[in-house]
Structure formats: structure tokens, C-alpha cells
Write a protein that holds these residues in place. Structure first.
Motif, PDB file in Angstrom:
ATOM      1  N   ASP A  98      -5.630 -51.602  28.008  1.00 45.93           N
ATOM      2  CA  ASP A  98      -5.439 -50.248  27.471  1.00 45.93           C
ATOM      3  C   ASP A  98      -6.666 -49.879  26.653  1.00 45.93           C
ATOM      4  OD1 ASP A  98      -2.965 -50.474  28.570  1.00 45.93           O
ATOM      5  OD2 ASP A  98      -1.839 -50.298  26.711  1.00 45.93           O
ATOM      6  N   PHE A  99      -7.195 -48.678  26.862  1.00 47.59           N
ATOM      7  CA  PHE A  99      -8.397 -48.306  26.118  1.00 47.59           C
ATOM      8  C   PHE A  99      -8.546 -46.797  26.047  1.00 47.59           C
ATOM      9  CE2 PHE A  99     -10.037 -47.192  30.164  1.00 47.59           C
ATOM     10  CZ  PHE A  99     -11.250 -46.541  29.995  1.00 47.59           C
ATOM     11  N   LYS A 100      -9.384 -46.367  25.119  1.00 48.19           N
ATOM     12  CA  LYS A 100      -9.867 -44.995  25.058  1.00 48.19           C
ATOM     13  C   LYS A 100     -11.290 -45.042  24.524  1.00 48.19           C
ATOM     14  CE  LYS A 100      -7.739 -44.107  20.510  1.00 48.19           C
ATOM     15  NZ  LYS A 100      -6.961 -43.130  19.713  1.00 48.19           N
ATOM     16  N   MET A 101     -11.922 -43.886  24.363  1.00 49.43           N
ATOM     17  CA  MET A 101     -13.324 -43.851  23.949  1.00 49.43           C
ATOM     18  C   MET A 101     -13.488 -43.024  22.682  1.00 49.43           C
ATOM     19  SD  MET A 101     -14.935 -43.588  27.780  1.00 49.43           S
ATOM     20  CE  MET A 101     -16.423 -42.765  27.240  1.00 49.43           C
ATOM     21  N   ASP A 102     -12.679 -43.334  21.681  1.00 51.56           N
ATOM     22  CA  ASP A 102     -12.777 -42.675  20.375  1.00 51.56           C
ATOM     23  C   ASP A 102     -14.156 -42.959  19.787  1.00 51.56           C
ATOM     24  OD1 ASP A 102     -12.467 -41.683  17.789  1.00 51.56           O
ATOM     25  OD2 ASP A 102     -10.430 -42.484  17.565  1.00 51.56           O
ATOM     26  N   GLN A 103     -14.920 -41.896  19.544  1.00 53.19           N
ATOM     27  CA  GLN A 103     -16.272 -42.068  18.983  1.00 53.19           C
ATOM     28  C   GLN A 103     -16.275 -42.086  17.457  1.00 53.19           C
ATOM     29  OE1 GLN A 103     -18.987 -42.634  21.258  1.00 53.19           O
ATOM     30  NE2 GLN A 103     -17.045 -42.923  22.356  1.00 53.19           N
ATOM     31  N   LEU A 104     -15.097 -41.852  16.854  1.00 55.22           N
ATOM     32  CA  LEU A 104     -14.987 -41.885  15.397  1.00 55.22           C
ATOM     33  C   LEU A 104     -13.819 -42.781  14.985  1.00 55.22           C
ATOM     34  CD1 LEU A 104     -15.409 -38.058  14.772  1.00 55.22           C
ATOM     35  CD2 LEU A 104     -17.144 -39.814  14.371  1.00 55.22           C
ATOM     36  N   PRO A 105     -13.785 -44.024  15.476  1.00 54.26           N
ATOM     37  CA  PRO A 105     -12.627 -44.887  15.187  1.00 54.26           C
ATOM     38  C   PRO A 105     -12.540 -45.233  13.710  1.00 54.26           C
ATOM     39  CG  PRO A 105     -14.387 -46.166  16.194  1.00 54.26           C
ATOM     40  CD  PRO A 105     -14.819 -44.730  16.258  1.00 54.26           C
ATOM     41  N   LEU A 106     -11.314 -45.398  13.231  1.00 53.18           N
ATOM     42  CA  LEU A 106     -11.112 -45.683  11.806  1.00 53.18           C
ATOM     43  C   LEU A 106     -11.712 -47.015  11.399  1.00 53.18           C
ATOM     44  CD1 LEU A 106      -7.429 -44.446  11.517  1.00 53.18           C
ATOM     45  CD2 LEU A 106      -9.472 -43.279  10.700  1.00 53.18           C
ATOM     46  N   ASP A 107     -11.762 -47.980  12.341  1.00 56.35           N
ATOM     47  CA  ASP A 107     -12.325 -49.292  12.000  1.00 56.35           C
ATOM     48  C   ASP A 107     -13.774 -49.440  12.455  1.00 56.35           C
ATOM     49  OD1 ASP A 107     -12.003 -49.406  14.720  1.00 56.35           O
ATOM     50  OD2 ASP A 107     -10.736 -51.201  14.729  1.00 56.35           O
ATOM     51  N   GLY A 108     -14.365 -48.372  12.996  1.00 56.61           N
ATOM     52  CA  GLY A 108     -15.763 -48.410  13.411  1.00 56.61           C
ATOM     53  C   GLY A 108     -16.016 -49.188  14.688  1.00 56.61           C
TER      54      GLY A 108
ATOM     55  N   PHE B 107     -10.997 -35.140  26.704  1.00 53.45           N
ATOM     56  CA  PHE B 107     -11.110 -36.396  25.979  1.00 53.45           C
ATOM     57  C   PHE B 107      -9.975 -36.511  24.964  1.00 53.45           C
ATOM     58  CE2 PHE B 107     -15.060 -36.262  28.009  1.00 53.45           C
ATOM     59  CZ  PHE B 107     -15.760 -37.441  27.815  1.00 53.45           C
ATOM     60  N   THR B 108      -9.495 -37.732  24.758  1.00 56.49           N
ATOM     61  CA  THR B 108      -8.429 -37.969  23.784  1.00 56.49           C
ATOM     62  C   THR B 108      -8.925 -37.673  22.376  1.00 56.49           C
ATOM     63  OG1 THR B 108      -7.472 -39.672  25.204  1.00 56.49           O
ATOM     64  CG2 THR B 108      -6.843 -39.711  22.880  1.00 56.49           C
ATOM     65  N   THR B 109      -8.111 -36.991  21.595  1.00 57.38           N
ATOM     66  CA  THR B 109      -8.467 -36.619  20.227  1.00 57.38           C
ATOM     67  C   THR B 109      -8.735 -37.863  19.381  1.00 57.38           C
ATOM     68  OG1 THR B 109      -7.048 -34.678  20.431  1.00 57.38           O
ATOM     69  CG2 THR B 109      -7.703 -35.316  18.194  1.00 57.38           C
ATOM     70  N   ALA B 110      -9.739 -37.788  18.526  1.00 61.92           N
ATOM     71  CA  ALA B 110     -10.097 -38.914  17.661  1.00 61.92           C
ATOM     72  C   ALA B 110      -9.019 -39.135  16.599  1.00 61.92           C
ATOM     73  CB  ALA B 110     -11.438 -38.640  16.987  1.00 61.92           C
ATOM     74  N   GLU B 111      -8.824 -40.401  16.222  1.00 62.97           N
ATOM     75  CA  GLU B 111      -7.830 -40.754  15.204  1.00 62.97           C
ATOM     76  C   GLU B 111      -8.076 -39.998  13.886  1.00 62.97           C
ATOM     77  OE1 GLU B 111      -5.204 -42.783  15.290  1.00 62.97           O
ATOM     78  OE2 GLU B 111      -5.423 -43.745  17.242  1.00 62.97           O
ATOM     79  N   LYS B 112      -9.337 -39.817  13.527  1.00 66.86           N
ATOM     80  CA  LYS B 112      -9.643 -39.160  12.252  1.00 66.86           C
ATOM     81  C   LYS B 112      -9.174 -37.711  12.204  1.00 66.86           C
ATOM     82  CE  LYS B 112     -13.485 -41.934  10.490  1.00 66.86           C
ATOM     83  NZ  LYS B 112     -14.896 -41.957  10.042  1.00 66.86           N
ATOM     84  N   LYS B 113      -8.953 -37.105  13.372  1.00 67.39           N
ATOM     85  CA  LYS B 113      -8.553 -35.695  13.417  1.00 67.39           C
ATOM     86  C   LYS B 113      -7.156 -35.469  12.846  1.00 67.39           C
ATOM     87  CE  LYS B 113     -12.194 -33.938  15.532  1.00 67.39           C
ATOM     88  NZ  LYS B 113     -13.048 -32.891  14.921  1.00 67.39           N
ATOM     89  N   ILE B 114      -6.328 -36.523  12.776  1.00 66.91           N
ATOM     90  CA  ILE B 114      -4.974 -36.320  12.268  1.00 66.91           C
ATOM     91  C   ILE B 114      -4.899 -36.496  10.754  1.00 66.91           C
ATOM     92  CG2 ILE B 114      -4.077 -37.196  14.461  1.00 66.91           C
ATOM     93  CD1 ILE B 114      -3.033 -39.606  12.928  1.00 66.91           C
ATOM     94  N   THR B 115      -5.976 -36.953  10.123  1.00 68.35           N
ATOM     95  CA  THR B 115      -5.960 -37.134   8.668  1.00 68.35           C
ATOM     96  C   THR B 115      -5.592 -35.850   7.924  1.00 68.35           C
ATOM     97  OG1 THR B 115      -7.555 -38.940   8.818  1.00 68.35           O
ATOM     98  CG2 THR B 115      -7.313 -37.871   6.673  1.00 68.35           C
ATOM     99  N   PRO B 116      -6.122 -34.669   8.307  1.00 72.19           N
ATOM    100  CA  PRO B 116      -5.723 -33.447   7.591  1.00 72.19           C
ATOM    101  C   PRO B 116      -4.224 -33.176   7.652  1.00 72.19           C
ATOM    102  CG  PRO B 116      -7.715 -33.040   8.870  1.00 72.19           C
ATOM    103  CD  PRO B 116      -7.215 -34.393   9.260  1.00 72.19           C
ATOM    104  N   ALA B 117      -3.575 -33.464   8.804  1.00 70.74           N
ATOM    105  CA  ALA B 117      -2.133 -33.232   8.908  1.00 70.74           C
ATOM    106  C   ALA B 117      -1.368 -34.175   7.986  1.00 70.74           C
ATOM    107  CB  ALA B 117      -1.673 -33.416  10.354  1.00 70.74           C
ATOM    108  N   ILE B 118      -1.808 -35.424   7.911  1.00 75.02           N
ATOM    109  CA  ILE B 118      -1.169 -36.381   7.001  1.00 75.02           C
ATOM    110  C   ILE B 118      -1.374 -35.948   5.558  1.00 75.02           C
ATOM    111  CG2 ILE B 118      -1.244 -38.771   6.173  1.00 75.02           C
ATOM    112  CD1 ILE B 118      -1.926 -39.605   9.035  1.00 75.02           C
ATOM    113  N   GLU B 119      -2.578 -35.506   5.261  1.00 74.32           N
ATOM    114  CA  GLU B 119      -2.886 -35.021   3.909  1.00 74.32           C
ATOM    115  C   GLU B 119      -1.983 -33.846   3.533  1.00 74.32           C
ATOM    116  OE1 GLU B 119      -4.868 -35.487   1.232  1.00 74.32           O
ATOM    117  OE2 GLU B 119      -5.384 -37.488   1.955  1.00 74.32           O
ATOM    118  N   GLN B 120      -1.766 -32.949   4.494  1.00 77.04           N
ATOM    119  CA  GLN B 120      -0.923 -31.780   4.216  1.00 77.04           C
ATOM    120  C   GLN B 120       0.504 -32.207   3.902  1.00 77.04           C
ATOM    121  OE1 GLN B 120      -0.973 -28.820   7.283  1.00 77.04           O
ATOM    122  NE2 GLN B 120       0.512 -27.495   6.268  1.00 77.04           N
ATOM    123  N   VAL B 121       1.019 -33.199   4.630  1.00 81.08           N
ATOM    124  CA  VAL B 121       2.372 -33.696   4.354  1.00 81.08           C
ATOM    125  C   VAL B 121       2.462 -34.229   2.934  1.00 81.08           C
ATOM    126  CG1 VAL B 121       4.015 -35.531   4.927  1.00 81.08           C
ATOM    127  CG2 VAL B 121       2.973 -34.183   6.759  1.00 81.08           C
TER     128      VAL B 121
END
Length: 561
Positions: A174-184, A215-229
Motif C-alpha cells: 500500500d502506498f501513496k506519494m505524499d510530498q509533505l508527509p508528517l514524518d518526512g 493526486f491524494t491530498t497531503a496529510e498536512k492539509k487536514i491540520t486546519p480542520a483539526i485545528e478548527q475542531v
């Protein structure tokens, strides 16, 4: 499960110098991934996962891959390679080890750590483990393995390149190509390109998101939604996610620290996995942010965060029990916020919506993928797959990991970039790589293996059908006593029904037809109770169908006295 390719026969003997690929799970469904590779009389297995049951499989706990095709050759298995630590890739391993306990296990540090915990639960002794990381290369028998870093929704995922005398196979896992992964840690496209230059003869690629454009959305893109919660919630926050999603838990921990909240884990697998991830350095836990979930209740609601299992609506999970009001120490208060930080696995939709409705009914504000960007997929979308095909330029492609529509869509992507030899198959369909050409060689039996409590493989489709009938139609028992000398009915019929709002009086009009049917069967020469039971079954079955339009399970009992 009936085989999707009845026209295929069993594969012939593998030609000398050829490689055989035997998909034992994961092709035709999302789950229970397992593939066996055969070369020079030896076997290599990649992944050994579980599939979770759906509503039409009542009473089933897990579904395993069917390795009956290689059961009598398990002594030829050189190693089991585990690409990452998700249940659909490692969950069936303890059941395989029950049949051969000393199979060498190969995987990354986190993957093997999660597996060790699982083996302890099954009370299995630890077998030989080979811990590997990206860039490592080692051989097991005739299989020369090289491991490549890939990005996924769990740390430490690996693709594996398999070299044999038949050629080079690249299995992405299983893989994707996140260019901004949280763990680098990104998918190593340079290694993919290098292997492509060497010449990849067969490319097995993750198909789950092949129908999704771009392309699959980067993990970092959901940080604003979590912040809003966290910013808008005035009371307790409960976050539900996969117990293996270390990255998502890290985001929640970081947000909790920023907003002055403490965090407690709920659910045995969540507690266990996060402890493992923290000890190995994959999860960075800020000092004193974690407290025991039961002690969290001593804090004001606005300082509480619970991270729970059950994002897929599993009936016995912590979140389901919270939604049902049956959890032993977590009860929803009006104004609580529940964040479902996960996607819907196909087949789980009804269970998840049932949990959401339960939470809303109790007064919670539920934030989920349908109304906020709170989760992104762990799988490569169509744009990423095209990118990989152009980099690797394989001679043959075999889509893996997905339902049939995903596999076909992935195959179409490969053809779109000019790859002509695409072999799209489902579980049990054997593919041989001979002289650089992949082709279907036949089929092996490959059904579902059901785990029901301590029973493994004993439950059949016929028995599941009986369970569905019991659940949907109920049952009727009919007891008739016949005279052992004359054969005539001497008592009864006594009729009992369960599963419907029928009282005993509802059956008054069918009692005499049952007596008549038994007496008629005796007069026609019926000599054993089985034949009389069949007469009872036919009579009441026809009456129930005509009168009530139902088809319950019927249990006739004829007693000679």
C-alpha cells in the motif's frame, strides 16, 4: 465463495526458470492481502492479512486468506514478508503460524513490533524475525529481496523488489506519494526509477484509489480542520481513528498541547499500538499530555480529549459502545464534539452511519469526512499511479489490492501510458512469468476462511445462509408424535415460532393439514421418521409462504411412541 473464473482449470507444472504468482487474498476485495511467489520449488509469501465481515456474514469475527493451495507445501516457504502493519496485511499471520510456527518473518521495525504484540495475544512463541529498512537487501533461498521506502497511512511501510532467475518483480504494498508527509518519509521514487532502469518484469501495484483522479491530498492539509475542531469546541473532544494511524494521533496530540488539553486513549488496541509507537520513537508524545482515560474525567470538559477506536462502526469497539450508551466509563454529554478522523471502508457505511446517528441523538456534534476535511486516503490516486508507471516502465503489470472495479481501473491506467501486457486477475487466478511474459496459467481454490470464536474454517457459506434466514425470517419448530405400531399421529402437532409476532393460535388452521400429511405419508409407505419430517416441513413451509409470505427455518421433529 464461488470462483469468478469457472472456465479456468488447475495450473500445469511450472516451467523451469519461470516464476509463479498465486494471489490468495486481496484481489477482488479490500482486505486479507496475501500473495505467494513460487520459483525453483520454493515459496515466498508477501503479506498475510484479514478482512472484516459484513452484515451478511453474521457471527463471523474475521475472514482469512485461503492458503489451502499451498498448505501441503508450507515447509517450502522461505519467508513471509510484511509490507506494513495494518490488519489487512498482518492480521492473519498468527493463524498461518499455527500451521508452521517457524516461518521467518520479514518487516520493518514498527511492523514487527505490532506483530509481536499480536503473537503474544495468540500465545504463540516468537519465530525468527528479520528487521529491515529501506535500502536493505537480503536473500531467502532463490529470492533476492530489496526494500524500498513508501509513504502510507502508517509509518515504516515498505515496497519489496523480488529478484529471481525469472526476472525482477516490484510489489508496492500500500502506498501513496505524499510530498509533505508528517514524518518526512516520502515514497522513494529514485529507487523506483533505478529499478525501472534495471528492468522490472512484473509490477504489482496498489489499486485502491485507481478510480480517483489526480493526486491524494497531503496529510498536512487536514491540520486546519483539526485545528478548527479544537478552537470551536467548548467541551470534551472525542477523536475516533484507526488504532494504527500514528500520524493522525500525532496531529491530535499536537493540537491538544496547543489548546491546553489532556489526552486519554480508549480501546485496547489504541492503548497498545500507541505505546509501541511511542517507545520506538514513531510517536512523539509531549510531556505529561497523556493521562489515564478514567482519570481524564476529573478534569473540566474543555480540557479533555479522548482518542478512541471504532471509526468503522465495529459493534464491540469503544466508539460504538459510547454511541449506544453502554461504555463503562465514557458517556456523551450534550455539546461534546466527536471527530471521525477516517474514511469509510467499503461495506462499513451502514455501521458508521448508525454510530453517527447514535452520537447525535445523545447530543454530540459529529465532525466526519462528509462535512469536513478530517481524513485523507493512504493510497495513491490515478495521477500518482500514472507517474509511477512512467517512471518504472514495467514489461508487465498486475494490479493488486482492491475490488474488481479498482483492479480494472488500474489496468486501464497502465495501458494508457503504453504498457500493453496487463494481467488483471482475482483471488486464486495463477499468473506465470515465463521468458519475461506474464500470463494466466490457471486457477486454484481460493474461498473465504471464516473465523468464528475459536473455530477457523469450519463455518461454510451454507451455514451462513442458515444464520441469515434465522435473523431475517425466524424459525418454526413442529413436534409430532406418531404411534409406533400404526404410524398414525397420536399427539400434536405442537408448533412454536420465534422471530415473528405470531401467537400459537395463528397456526390452528395448519395443524390438521400437518396431521393429514403425516398420515398420508405413512399410508404411501413412509417407514422412517426422516420421511415424515419432510412431509411436515413441506406442509407448514407451503402454508407459511402462502399465508404470510415468509420463508422461516423449519425444524420438524417426529417422535415414535
Amino acid at each position: 465463495m464461488s470462483h469468478p473464473h469457472p472456465e479456468l482449470s488447475a495450473p500445469t507444472e511450472l516451467p523451469e526458470g519461470a516464476l509463479r504468482v498465486i494471489p490468495l487474498g486481496g484481489l477482488g476485495e479490500v482486505g486479507r492481502n496475501m500473495t505467494a511467489f513460487e520459483y525453483a520449488g520454493r515459496l515466498l509469501i508477501v503479506d498475510c492479512g484479514v478482512l472484516f465481515p459484513e452484515d451478511q456474514q453474521p457471527g463471523v469475527d474475521l475472514i482469512l486468506p485461503d492458503w489451502s493451495a499451498i498448505r501441503d507445501r508450507l515447509d517450502a516457504v522461505e519467508a513471509l514478508v510484511l509490507t506494513h502493519g495494518h490488519e489487512d496485511h498482518i492480521g492473519a499471520t498468527p493463524y498461518l503460524l499455527r500451521e508452521r510456527a517457524d516461518i521467518p518473518l520479514v518487516g520493518s521495525k514498527l511492523t514487527l513490533a505490532l506483530l509481536r504484540s499480536k503473537l503474544r495475544e495468540h500465545r504463540l512463541r516468537e519465530t525468527v524475525h528479520h528487521e529491515v529498512k529501506e535500502g536493505d537487501r537480503l536473500a531467502f533461498g532463490p529470492f533476492d529481496l530489496e526494500f524500498v521506502a513508501v509513504n502510507h497511512s502508517i509509518p515504516d511501510a515498505l515496497a519489496v523488489a523480488i529478484r529471481t532467475g525469472a526476472g525482477l518483480v516490484l510489489h508496492t504494498g500500500d502506498f501513496k506519494m505524499d510530498q509533505l508527509p508528517l514524518d518526512g518519509r516520502i515514497t522513494d521514487l529514485r529507487a523506483f526509477a533505478r529499478l525501472g532502469e534495471e528492468g522490472v518484469d512484473l509490477f504489482l501495484t496498489d489499486s485502491t484509489n485507481a478510480e480517483v483522479p489526480g493526486f491524494t491530498t497531503a496529510e498536512k492539509k487536514i491540520t486546519p480542520a483539526i485545528e478548527q475542531v479544537f478552537r470551536e469546541s467548548q467541551q470534551r473532544i472525542i477523536v475516533a481513528c484507526f488504532a494504527s494511524h500514528v500520524h493522525r494521533v500525532q496531529q491530535i496530540l499536537d493540537a491538544a498541547v496547543k489548546h491546553g488539553r489532556k489526552v486519554g486513549y480508549v480501546g485496547r488496541s489504541m492503548v497498545r499500538n500507541m505505546q509501541i509507537a511511542s517507545e520506538l520513537g514513531y510517536l512523539h508524545v509531549p510531556e505529561e499530555v497523556i493521562v489515564d482515560a478514567k482519570e481524564l474525567a476529573d478534569l473540566p470538559p474543555e480540557r479533555q480529549v479522548l482518542i478512541s477506536t471504532g471509526s468503522q462502526g465495529e459493534p464491540m469497539s469503544a466508539l460504538s459502545r459510547i454511541a449506544n450508551g453502554t461504555h463503562n466509563f465514557v458517556q456523551i454529554e450534550h455539546g461534546d464534539t466527536v471527530l471521525l478522523a477516517s474514511s469509510l471502508i467499503p461495506g462499513n457505511e451502514n455501521a458508521v452511519y448508525r454510530v453517527i446517528n447514535g452520537l447525535v441523538r445523545l447530543g454530540a456534534n459529529v465532525v466526519h469526512k462528509g462535512n469536513a476535511l478530517v481524513h485523507v486516503s493512504g493510497h495513491a490516486s490515478a495521477g500518482e499511479l500514472l507517474y509511477c508507471y512512467n517512471i518504472v516502465r514495467p514489461r508487465n503489470v498486475m494490479p493488486v489490492h482492491g475490488e474488481i472495479r479498482h483492479l480494472l481501473a488500474n489496468g486501464d491506467l497502465a495501458r494508457a501510458v503504453g504498457i500493453e501486457r496487463v494481467v488483471t486477475v482475482e483471488d486464486g487466478v495463477v499468473v506465470d512469468l515465463v521468458d519475461g511474459v506474464a500470463r494466466v496459467a490457471g486457477k486454484v481454490e481460493c474461498g473465504y476462511v471464516f473465523v468464528d470464536g475459536t473455530s477457523v474454517g469450519d463455518i461454510t457459506e451454507s451455514e451462513l445462509k442458515d444464520r441469515r434466514i434465522l435473523g431475517e425470517e425466524g424459525f418454526i419448530s413442529v413436534i409430532v408424535v406418531v404411534d409406533s405400531v400404526s404410524g398414525k399421529v397420536s399427539a400434536g402437532p405442537e408448533i412454536h415460532a420465534r422471530g415473528h409476532a405470531w401467537d400459537e393460535g395463528a397456526f390452528d388452521e395448519v395443524r390438521q393439514p400437518i396431521v393429514d400429511a403425516v398420515n398420508r405419508a405413512v399410508a404411501e409407505g413412509a417407514t422412517d421418521t426422516y420421511q415424515l419430517q419432510q412431509a411436515v416441513r413441506r406442509t407448514i413451509g407451503r402454508w407459511v409462504s402462502d399465508t404470510h409470505r415468509r420463508r422461516p427455518m423449519i425444524i420438524p421433529v417426529v417422535i415414535e411412541a
